[in-house]
Design a protein around this motif. Structure first.
Motif: not given
Length: 131
Positions: A98-119, A121-127
Motif C-alpha cells: 500500500h506504499k505506506a512504508l519502505i524497507t531497507r535490507a541491513p548492510h553487511a559489516i565486516e568485523a575488525a576483530i573476531p567475535t567471541d562465540r560466548e558473547t 550465544e548470550a545475545v541469542l539467548r536474550g533474543l
C-alpha cells in the motif's frame, strides 16, 4: 486528531485486561504465513507518511506508528506489537504493497576483530527470551 481517537477505540475492542490479546496471530494476518516480499529480521522499516486507503487493522496501525519517526527493525516491530516475526513480516508486506512504508535490507559489516562465540550465544539467548 479524530483518526487517532478512532484507532484507539478500535484497538480497545481487541484487548481484555485479564485475558490479554483476544485475536490469534493467524487471524491478524488473515491466515497467511508467508509475506509477499522477503524481509530479514534486521530489515529496517520506515513509514512513508502515506496511509493505506483502506483500514487494515490495529496491528498495521501500530506498526506505522512505531516506525513513523525512525527506522525500526523487523525484530523490534515484532517485539513491540507482540506478534511472531513471521506474522509481523506479513503485516509489513501488506503495508509495503500500500506504499505506506519502505524497507531497507541491513548492510553487511565486516568485523575488525573476531567475535567471541560466548558473547554471540548470550545475545541469542536474550533474543529468544524476548521473541
Amino acid at each position: 486528531m479524530r483518526g487517532s481517537e478512532d484507532a484507539d477505540a478500535r484497538d480497545g475492542m481487541w484487548l481484555d485486561d485479564e485475558a490479554g490479546r483476544l485475536v490469534r496471530p493467524y487471524t491478524v494476518s488473515g491466515g497467511r504465513t508467508r509475506p509477499s516480499a522477503h524481509f530479514d529480521l534486521l530489515t529496517l522499516v520506515m513509514a512513508t507518511g502515506s496511509r493505506p486507503k483502506i483500514y487494515l487493522g490495529p496491528d498495521h496501525d501500530q506498526i506505522l506508528d512505531l516506525c513513523h519517526a525512525n527506522p525500526v527493525s523487523v525484530a523490534e516491530l515484532a517485539a513491540h506489537i507482540g506478534q511472531p516475526a513471521v506474522i509481523t513480516k506479513v503485516l509489513i508486506s501488506d503495508l509495503a504493497e500500500h506504499k505506506a512504508l519502505i524497507t531497507r535490507a541491513p548492510h553487511a559489516i565486516e568485523a575488525a576483530i573476531p567475535t567471541d562465540r560466548e558473547t554471540l550465544e548470550a545475545v541469542l539467548r536474550g533474543l529468544r527470551k524476548r521473541l
